[in-house]
Design a protein around this motif. Structure first.
Motif, PDB file in Angstrom:
ATOM      1  N   LYS A   5       0.842  -1.197   0.000  1.00  0.00           N
ATOM      2  CA  LYS A   5       0.000   0.000   0.000  1.00  0.00           C
ATOM      3  C   LYS A   5       0.879   1.248   0.000  1.00  0.00           C
ATOM      4  CE  LYS A   5      -4.265  -1.713   2.122  1.00  0.00           C
ATOM      5  NZ  LYS A   5      -5.259  -1.523   3.197  1.00  0.00           N
ATOM      6  N   LEU A   6       0.335   2.304  -0.609  1.00  0.00           N
ATOM      7  CA  LEU A   6       0.979   3.611  -0.618  1.00  0.00           C
ATOM      8  C   LEU A   6      -0.010   4.616  -0.044  1.00  0.00           C
ATOM      9  CD1 LEU A   6       3.414   5.384  -1.551  1.00  0.00           C
ATOM     10  CD2 LEU A   6       2.204   5.686  -3.715  1.00  0.00           C
ATOM     11  N   TYR A   7       0.477   5.437   0.892  1.00  0.00           N
ATOM     12  CA  TYR A   7      -0.366   6.437   1.543  1.00  0.00           C
ATOM     13  C   TYR A   7       0.220   7.828   1.269  1.00  0.00           C
ATOM     14  CZ  TYR A   7      -1.615   2.319   4.383  1.00  0.00           C
ATOM     15  OH  TYR A   7      -1.986   1.065   4.812  1.00  0.00           O
ATOM     16  N   LEU A   8      -0.663   8.779   0.953  1.00  0.00           N
ATOM     17  CA  LEU A   8      -0.243  10.158   0.710  1.00  0.00           C
ATOM     18  C   LEU A   8      -1.048  11.089   1.606  1.00  0.00           C
ATOM     19  CD1 LEU A   8      -0.201  10.123  -3.213  1.00  0.00           C
ATOM     20  CD2 LEU A   8       1.649   9.510  -1.665  1.00  0.00           C
ATOM     21  N   GLN A   9      -0.345  12.037   2.203  1.00  0.00           N
ATOM     22  CA  GLN A   9      -1.025  13.051   3.025  1.00  0.00           C
ATOM     23  C   GLN A   9      -0.568  14.435   2.577  1.00  0.00           C
ATOM     24  OE1 GLN A   9      -0.556  12.833   7.365  1.00  0.00           O
ATOM     25  NE2 GLN A   9      -0.346  15.049   7.386  1.00  0.00           N
ATOM     26  N   ASP A  10      -1.483  15.167   1.960  1.00  0.00           N
ATOM     27  CA  ASP A  10      -1.199  16.534   1.501  1.00  0.00           C
ATOM     28  C   ASP A  10       0.118  16.599   0.741  1.00  0.00           C
ATOM     29  OD1 ASP A  10      -2.631  17.788   4.538  1.00  0.00           O
ATOM     30  OD2 ASP A  10      -3.518  17.825   2.532  1.00  0.00           O
ATOM     31  N   PHE A  11       0.288  15.664  -0.178  1.00  0.00           N
ATOM     32  CA  PHE A  11       1.516  15.586  -0.954  1.00  0.00           C
ATOM     33  C   PHE A  11       1.227  15.935  -2.402  1.00  0.00           C
ATOM     34  CE2 PHE A  11       4.624  12.999  -3.453  1.00  0.00           C
ATOM     35  CZ  PHE A  11       5.754  13.719  -3.087  1.00  0.00           C
ATOM     36  N   SER A  54       6.618   9.461  -4.938  1.00  0.00           N
ATOM     37  CA  SER A  54       6.375   9.189  -3.520  1.00  0.00           C
ATOM     38  C   SER A  54       7.059   7.903  -3.064  1.00  0.00           C
ATOM     39  CB  SER A  54       4.872   9.121  -3.242  1.00  0.00           C
ATOM     40  OG  SER A  54       4.261   8.137  -4.054  1.00  0.00           O
ATOM     41  N   VAL A  55       7.094   6.874  -3.945  1.00  0.00           N
ATOM     42  CA  VAL A  55       7.788   5.629  -3.588  1.00  0.00           C
ATOM     43  C   VAL A  55       9.272   5.899  -3.398  1.00  0.00           C
ATOM     44  CG1 VAL A  55       8.503   3.368  -4.456  1.00  0.00           C
ATOM     45  CG2 VAL A  55       6.125   4.079  -4.650  1.00  0.00           C
ATOM     46  N   ARG A  56       9.873   6.605  -4.348  1.00  0.00           N
ATOM     47  CA  ARG A  56      11.308   6.907  -4.246  1.00  0.00           C
ATOM     48  C   ARG A  56      11.593   7.808  -3.048  1.00  0.00           C
ATOM     49  NH1 ARG A  56      14.630   5.880  -8.568  1.00  0.00           N
ATOM     50  NH2 ARG A  56      15.929   7.632  -7.931  1.00  0.00           N
ATOM     51  N   LEU A  57      10.706   8.777  -2.798  1.00  0.00           N
ATOM     52  CA  LEU A  57      10.908   9.683  -1.672  1.00  0.00           C
ATOM     53  C   LEU A  57      10.825   8.936  -0.350  1.00  0.00           C
ATOM     54  CD1 LEU A  57      11.266  12.579  -0.592  1.00  0.00           C
ATOM     55  CD2 LEU A  57       8.779  12.816  -0.662  1.00  0.00           C
ATOM     56  N   ALA A  96       3.133  13.973   4.263  1.00  0.00           N
ATOM     57  CA  ALA A  96       3.746  12.678   4.592  1.00  0.00           C
ATOM     58  C   ALA A  96       3.481  11.693   3.458  1.00  0.00           C
ATOM     59  CB  ALA A  96       3.202  12.125   5.907  1.00  0.00           C
ATOM     60  N   VAL A  97       4.384  10.741   3.341  1.00  0.00           N
ATOM     61  CA  VAL A  97       4.186   9.592   2.448  1.00  0.00           C
ATOM     62  C   VAL A  97       4.536   8.340   3.240  1.00  0.00           C
ATOM     63  CG1 VAL A  97       4.620  10.852   0.317  1.00  0.00           C
ATOM     64  CG2 VAL A  97       6.523   9.785   1.510  1.00  0.00           C
ATOM     65  N   GLN A  98       3.833   7.266   2.976  1.00  0.00           N
ATOM     66  CA  GLN A  98       4.106   5.994   3.651  1.00  0.00           C
ATOM     67  C   GLN A  98       3.991   4.861   2.643  1.00  0.00           C
ATOM     68  OE1 GLN A  98       2.239   5.193   7.505  1.00  0.00           O
ATOM     69  NE2 GLN A  98       1.886   3.067   6.911  1.00  0.00           N
ATOM     70  N   LEU A  99       4.948   3.947   2.710  1.00  0.00           N
ATOM     71  CA  LEU A  99       4.962   2.783   1.830  1.00  0.00           C
ATOM     72  C   LEU A  99       5.007   1.516   2.670  1.00  0.00           C
ATOM     73  CD1 LEU A  99       5.194   1.645  -1.084  1.00  0.00           C
ATOM     74  CD2 LEU A  99       7.672   1.742  -0.809  1.00  0.00           C
ATOM     75  N   ASP A 100       4.036   0.624   2.462  1.00  0.00           N
ATOM     76  CA  ASP A 100       4.021  -0.690   3.113  1.00  0.00           C
ATOM     77  C   ASP A 100       4.483  -1.732   2.104  1.00  0.00           C
ATOM     78  OD1 ASP A 100       2.913   0.685   5.199  1.00  0.00           O
ATOM     79  OD2 ASP A 100       0.909  -0.183   5.007  1.00  0.00           O
ATOM     80  N   PHE A 101       5.394  -2.590   2.508  1.00  0.00           N
ATOM     81  CA  PHE A 101       5.868  -3.619   1.579  1.00  0.00           C
ATOM     82  C   PHE A 101       6.358  -4.839   2.339  1.00  0.00           C
ATOM     83  CE2 PHE A 101      10.437  -2.951   2.244  1.00  0.00           C
ATOM     84  CZ  PHE A 101      10.487  -1.640   2.702  1.00  0.00           C
ATOM     85  N   ASP A 102       6.338  -5.979   1.660  1.00  0.00           N
ATOM     86  CA  ASP A 102       6.919  -7.221   2.180  1.00  0.00           C
ATOM     87  C   ASP A 102       8.287  -7.411   1.552  1.00  0.00           C
ATOM     88  OD1 ASP A 102       4.788  -7.886   3.778  1.00  0.00           O
ATOM     89  OD2 ASP A 102       3.799  -9.117   2.259  1.00  0.00           O
ATOM     90  N   PHE A 103       9.223  -7.899   2.366  1.00  0.00           N
ATOM     91  CA  PHE A 103      10.589  -8.093   1.864  1.00  0.00           C
ATOM     92  C   PHE A 103      11.117  -9.418   2.395  1.00  0.00           C
ATOM     93  CE2 PHE A 103      14.177  -6.053  -0.156  1.00  0.00           C
ATOM     94  CZ  PHE A 103      15.267  -6.750   0.335  1.00  0.00           C
ATOM     95  N   GLY A 104      11.631 -10.247   1.493  1.00  0.00           N
ATOM     96  CA  GLY A 104      12.170 -11.545   1.889  1.00  0.00           C
ATOM     97  C   GLY A 104      13.634 -11.444   2.275  1.00  0.00           C
TER      98      GLY A 104
END
Length: 662
Positions: A5-11, A54-57, A96-104
């Motif tokens: 998921k990607l979350y954006l707040q006033d971005f 936003s992902v890169r940031l 704010a930006v937030q990125l949720d991810f799974d990583f092995g």
């Protein structure tokens, strides 16, 4: 790795909280198949590129803008990125930006959340980076260490091969001197561990040789080392003063950033915590030894019996049955003896006339115990009681203790591993000496900017010159003594190993480049049109310069390629670089079809997007992925989003669907 998921707040153009601007990025299953493509559509200026930004940031902060970006410029970018709504009296002062991810990692899938938020007050910008691992906030790290942690998960040099836009494709396509390609190849080779080993061996060799020198030579070396450290510290101070001016030419600053980034990749951000980590590691090792000894003691006692529960239960049943049988036979013997005595007494009293009646009656009353069961072990009651106590009480208790100790040992080993990683990230001061000379050359050029800059540059130059003089004299002493003294076996082995590592690095580079050439040919072949040249690439392992060859092995000048062939060349090279890196990362492609003709576009849609990665985010306009191309992609599309811009509110929103398809 999977983006969830990607979350954006006033971005940027997206106003409002995370709840309003949440984007589901996880591929979905349709018709029994997990589909990799998530499609984002939007008109130019609507804000679809914000997904890539936003992902890169979130992952890289200032580094996401490039190597030549100063802190001041980065803070300006953050300030400018805060949403500026229309028709509102109060504009937000944070985003704010937030990125949720799974990583092995090492066979375990770990859930990460990276939240980067910032606020402005006047001309000041305050940034906060938070990293969550499996829902727990990672604590105790500085901002530099947090960023180093993220860089270790997904190095930005490798990410550039997976998160790119049309400009990246254009730069690679028009890269006449191969500078862009050389930088990409250099980043993915992954031989930094070899270089670190060589640096460690150099430190070891210097230490060993110094210990074998006469006391007067050691004294001279100590003086030179002290002089070098003093001048080097002065040099670092001059650099700090220079950096504080924030007036650096973009190209020169980019070269300096690359050098400083190399130091950070060696673990510079972790140096301050080395002593505490070493003390923690020592304490953990002592606790590990104590726990291990307790486990060994339990293993030497009754715990192994818990491994044979079925056999132990069968043994106890056997022993219990034997004890019961022994008691029954004892009773039989005593009872039958008394019956026989009664028989004799009756015969004596009644006479022989009643003998047959007496014997038949007596025989009917005798106790008969089964003889089908054999007594094997024949242990005493006290021994059986002791064994039951051990099995029923002692073994379960010690087994519970063993489980507690094993759990603790596993936790200690995990903490030891984490501590060891932190220590390995922290470099010895001597390991970064080789980078000083390059920094000095850069700072000499920077000294031409401004009177104060010139003074700071002069200070840096003088300090570094003295440091280099001391270092050169130091090496001359070491070299002179090394030639006149016998080399021990350990030193000889270390020197031979260092040479071997250099050879290994060369061979590794050659093998990786050979793999890259093969992967490029595969990628280009499936993306090119039938009337395109079938291009092969030969990459020089020393300079990374690329020679393009036709079917007959003749060199082709890149300038002679058509615009479409150049674009396909760039995309094929990016795919080949990504596959050669060995990383399983999602791919984000922004406006990938803008400069391609219809046939090249069709090949890209059919042969690249569906197989590029396990998760592919495509950011497109309605003229790039149109209705026909959408139908081509549809079997591989998990879901789609359309970016809609409201000119009255000056705000964009994501909604599921793609232009004409809801």
């Amino acid at each position: 790795m999977i983006f969830k998921k990607l979350y954006l707040q006033d971005f940027g153009v997206f106003g409002g909280s995370f709840e309003r601007n949440t984007i589901d990025l996880q591929p979905r299953e349709k018709d029994g198949q997990l589909r990799p493509i998530i499609l984002f559509g939007g008109l130019n200026g609507a804000g679809k590129t914000t997904t890539l930004t936003s992902v890169r940031l979130a992952l890289y902060g200032r580094q996401s803008l490039g190597k030549a970006v100063t802190t001041t410029r980065y803070h300006e970018f953050l300030s400018e990125s805060i949403h500026n709504p229309r028709n509102q009296l109060l504009a937000p002062n944070s985003a704010a930006v937030q990125l949720d991810f799974d990583f092995g990692r090492r066979g375990e899938v770990i859930d990460y959340s990276v939240k980067r938020s910032w606020s402005k007050s006047g001309n000041n910008v305050t940034e906060l980076l938070e990293i969550y691992q499996n829902g727990e906030l990672i604590k105790g790290l500085t901002d530099e260490q947090k960023q180093s942690f993220l860089n270790e998960l997904i190095p930005i040099g490798v990410a550039d091969l997976f998160f790119f836009d049309g400009e990246k494709i254009a730069n690679l396509a028009e890269d006449e001197n191969n500078a862009v390609l050389a930088d990409a190849i250099n980043r993915l080779l992954g031989i930094d561990i070899i270089n670190r080993l060589k640096a460690d061996l150099s430190v070891y060799l210097r230490s060993q040789k110094k210990d074998k020198m006469p006391e007067d030579v050691q004294a001279q070396i100590n003086i030179l080392e002290a002089m070098y450290k003093k001048q080097y510290n002065l040099y670092q101070e001059a650099l700090s003063n220079l950096e504080s001016k924030k007036i650096v030419h973009t190209d020169l600053f980019a070269r300096k950033e690359r050098q400083l980034q190399t130091v950070n990749e060696l673990g510079g951000a972790w140096a301050s915590s080395r002593q505490a980590e070493e003390a923690k590691e020592l304490q953990l090792r002592e606790e590990k030894n104590s726990t291990t000894n307790q486990i060994k003691a339990l293993l030497a006692d009754t715990v192994p019996l818990s491994l044979a529960k079925t056999q132990i239960d069968a043994l106890l049943q056997q022993l219990t049955a034997e004890q019961k049988l022994k008691k029954e036979r004892l009773i039989e013997e005593e009872l039958n003896a008394r019956i026989s005595a009664i028989k004799q007494s009756l015969l004596k009293s009644l006479g022989s006339d009643f003998q047959q009646q007496i014997e038949s009656t007596i025989e009917a009353q005798k106790l008969q115990v089964s003889n089908d069961f054999d007594i094997i072990h024949d242990i005493s009651d006290s021994e059986l009681s002791r064994l039951l106590h051990i099995v029923n009480l002692v073994v379960p208790k010690q087994q519970a203790e063993m489980e507690t100790l094993c759990t603790r040992l596993e936790k200690i080993e995990g903490e030891l591993e984490a501590s060891g990683i932190n220590i390995s990230r922290a470099p010895e001061e001597k390991r970064i000496e080789s980078y000083v000379e390059e920094l000095s050359k850069i700072d000499k050029k920077i000294g031409a900017i401004g009177s104060e800059i010139e003074q700071h540059t002069k200070d840096a130059k003088d300090a570094l010159k003295l440091a280099m003089d001391a270092l050169r004299k130091l090496r001359d002493h070491e070299k002179q003594y090394s030639l006149s003294s016998s080399i021990t076996k350990s030193i000889s082995l270390a020197e031979n190993t260092r040479d071997l590592l250099s050879q290994f690095a060369v061979k590794t580079r050659e093998r990786r480049i050979a793999t890259l050439e093969k992967e490029f040919l595969k990628s280009f072949s499936k993306l090119a049109r039938k009337d395109d040249l079938l291009i092969k690439a030969r990459i020089n392992p020393e300079t990374y310069s690329v020679t393009l060859l036709d079917n007959n092995g003749n060199a082709i000048e890149k300038q002679k390629l058509s615009a479409g062939e150049k674009q396909i060349y760039a995309i094929a090279m990016l795919e080949a670089l990504g596959r050669t890196s060995g990383k399983a990362l999602p791919i984000i492609i922004d406006t990938p079809l803008g400069r391609l003709d219809s046939k090249h576009r069709k090949n890209l849609v059919r042969n690249y997007f569906p197989t590029a990665s396990h998760q592919v985010l495509i950011l497109s306009t309605d003229t790039e992925v149109d209705e026909d191309f959408y139908q081509e992609l549809a079997p591989e599309v998990s879901h789609a989003f359309e970016v809609e811009y409201d000119p009255q509110d000056g705000c964009s929103t994501y909604k599921e669907g793609y232009f004409w398809r809801a």
